[in-house]
Design a protein around this motif. Structure first.
Motif, PDB file in Angstrom:
ATOM      1  N   CYS A   1      13.009  -4.019  -0.969  1.00 56.73           N
ATOM      2  CA  CYS A   1      13.559  -3.628  -2.165  1.00 56.73           C
ATOM      3  C   CYS A   1      12.602  -3.328  -3.389  1.00 56.73           C
ATOM      4  O   CYS A   1      12.660  -3.784  -4.501  1.00 56.73           O
ATOM      5  CB  CYS A   1      14.697  -4.444  -2.736  1.00 56.73           C
ATOM      6  N   PRO A   2      11.578  -2.367  -3.088  1.00 52.09           N
ATOM      7  CA  PRO A   2      10.558  -2.078  -4.129  1.00 52.09           C
ATOM      8  C   PRO A   2      11.249  -1.413  -5.289  1.00 52.09           C
ATOM      9  O   PRO A   2      11.986  -0.554  -5.084  1.00 52.09           O
ATOM     10  CB  PRO A   2       9.576  -1.382  -3.384  1.00 52.09           C
ATOM     11  N   LYS A   3      10.369  -1.885  -6.614  1.00 48.64           N
ATOM     12  CA  LYS A   3      11.127  -1.377  -7.837  1.00 48.64           C
ATOM     13  C   LYS A   3      10.454   0.024  -8.314  1.00 48.64           C
ATOM     14  O   LYS A   3      10.819   0.815  -8.683  1.00 48.64           O
ATOM     15  CB  LYS A   3      10.988  -2.305  -8.703  1.00 48.64           C
ATOM     16  N   HIS A   4       9.155  -0.174  -8.254  1.00 46.08           N
ATOM     17  CA  HIS A   4       8.289   1.009  -8.448  1.00 46.08           C
ATOM     18  C   HIS A   4       7.641   1.794  -7.570  1.00 46.08           C
ATOM     19  O   HIS A   4       7.127   1.313  -6.490  1.00 46.08           O
ATOM     20  CB  HIS A   4       7.290   0.477  -9.674  1.00 46.08           C
ATOM     21  N   PRO A   5       8.026   3.167  -7.224  1.00 45.19           N
ATOM     22  CA  PRO A   5       7.473   3.999  -6.363  1.00 45.19           C
ATOM     23  C   PRO A   5       5.672   4.101  -6.472  1.00 45.19           C
ATOM     24  O   PRO A   5       5.105   4.075  -5.150  1.00 45.19           O
ATOM     25  CB  PRO A   5       7.876   5.284  -6.420  1.00 45.19           C
ATOM     26  N   HIS A   6       5.306   3.717  -7.532  1.00 47.42           N
ATOM     27  CA  HIS A   6       3.726   3.832  -7.521  1.00 47.42           C
ATOM     28  C   HIS A   6       2.917   2.666  -6.686  1.00 47.42           C
ATOM     29  O   HIS A   6       1.865   2.629  -6.026  1.00 47.42           O
ATOM     30  CB  HIS A   6       3.066   3.725  -8.766  1.00 47.42           C
ATOM     31  N   ASN A   7       3.703   1.420  -6.694  1.00 46.56           N
ATOM     32  CA  ASN A   7       3.346   0.230  -5.926  1.00 46.56           C
ATOM     33  C   ASN A   7       3.486   0.454  -4.428  1.00 46.56           C
ATOM     34  O   ASN A   7       2.593  -0.086  -3.754  1.00 46.56           O
ATOM     35  CB  ASN A   7       4.247  -0.911  -6.194  1.00 46.56           C
ATOM     36  N   VAL A   8       4.342   1.451  -4.042  1.00 49.42           N
ATOM     37  CA  VAL A   8       4.420   1.508  -2.395  1.00 49.42           C
ATOM     38  C   VAL A   8       3.222   2.437  -2.132  1.00 49.42           C
ATOM     39  O   VAL A   8       2.582   2.229  -1.152  1.00 49.42           O
ATOM     40  CB  VAL A   8       5.580   2.641  -2.184  1.00 49.42           C
ATOM     41  N   GLY A   9       3.044   3.308  -3.032  1.00 51.75           N
ATOM     42  CA  GLY A   9       1.747   4.393  -3.002  1.00 51.75           C
ATOM     43  C   GLY A   9       0.267   3.663  -2.600  1.00 51.75           C
ATOM     44  O   GLY A   9      -0.303   3.587  -2.115  1.00 51.75           O
TER      45      GLY A   9
END
Length: 287
Positions: free
Chosen positions: A133-141
């Motif tokens: 459940c990641p909150k911020h898409p930039h952390n995924v990137g």
């Protein structure tokens, strides 16, 4: 020519014979790399060339057809046509060396034909890494980029909270590290790789093994918690093991930073032979 991680301006420039051809043979570029102008030890480095079709770097082989890029102004202000080549240090030199045509040097054709992400001193096992459940898409990137750098086999997320509308994957890691999105925890478990260990990653001394003492499984699936809520207790209990990252302060790490630390720890330990945890054999196979 530039070394991996350096900007082109930190590289070296060498003029080639003037020609109007749209391509240059790979054998010619390999010869240039190994001669006195560069004196690159091709037994210790893997060469790549920039491919506009791939929008990335491709292995440089004797039979490669390397495109000449459109003219760009040089430091002198004169527009010049060019090819871009970079070399990456080989961490585990192979014995499969072939001679560069017309030269006395040699290089590893097998490693050169291997995707950059697979070039490693550890050839057995694999690992993937993901966020619940990641909150911020930039952390995924950002995690995706680190996964590419550290040799991960894949990336994943669990939950529908983050649509990946945008990310910080500036190097286009998706070209070499596939990623999956699972809408629910049960969907992820149903698709988890065979005989791979699920490793929960926590922040601070909340249980499990300290990362410094952790022996990374040969086949590992690392799971990080959301930026604001971490991992639910029932998911931590469902994992085979739990590891926590020690720190001097109480605040938690950024989730992408935490994942990068874990992957780097794995890379260093396994490249030095310090982490070859004994694995349980598959069902029905004698130990």
């Amino acid at each position: 020519v530039s070394y991996l991680g350096e900007t082109p301006r930190n590289g070296r420039v060498v003029p080639l014979a003037q020609c109007d051809a749209p391509t240059v043979p790979g054998a010619v570029l390999l010869a240039v790399l190994s001669d006195g102008a560069f004196n690159v030890d091709l037994a210790g480095y893997v060469p790549f060339f920039f491919s506009p079709d791939m929008d990335g770097w491709a292995p440089l082989l004797p039979g490669s057809v390397v495109p000449v890029l459109p003219p760009q102004p040089s430091l002198s202000g004169v527009a010049v046509r060019r090819v871009e080549v970079r070399v990456e240090r080989r961490q585990n030199p192979s014995q499969h060396l072939v001679a560069v045509p017309g030269e006395g040097s040699s290089y590893d054709a097998v490693a050169a034909a291997t995707p950059r992400a697979a070039v490693s001193s550890v050839t057995d096992g694999y690992f993937g890494i993901g966020i619940y459940c990641p909150k911020h898409p930039h952390n995924v990137g950002t995690l995706w980029r680190s996964a590419h750098q550290m040799g991960a086999s894949f990336l994943y997320t669990v939950g529908t909270r983050n649509p990946w509308a945008s990310s910080a994957d500036t190097i286009k890691a998706w070209r070499s590290v596939p990623a999956w999105r699972y809408s629910a925890w049960g969907d992820f478990l149903a698709a988890a790789p065979f005989q791979a260990k699920l490793v929960a990653v926590e922040f601070g001394p909340v249980g499990g093994v300290a990362l410094a003492e952790f022996e990374h499984p040969e086949r590992a699936i690392y799971l990080l918690g959301a930026e604001d809520h971490g991992l639910p207790d029932h998911i931590v209990r469902a994992c085979h093991c739990c590891v926590h990252i020690e720190s001097e302060r109480e605040e938690s790490f950024n989730v992408a930073v935490a994942g990068s630390i874990v992957m780097y720890d794995r890379l260093i330990k396994r490249s030095r032979g310090h982490s070859r945890a004994k694995e349980d054999p598959p069902p029905g196979v004698a130990a």
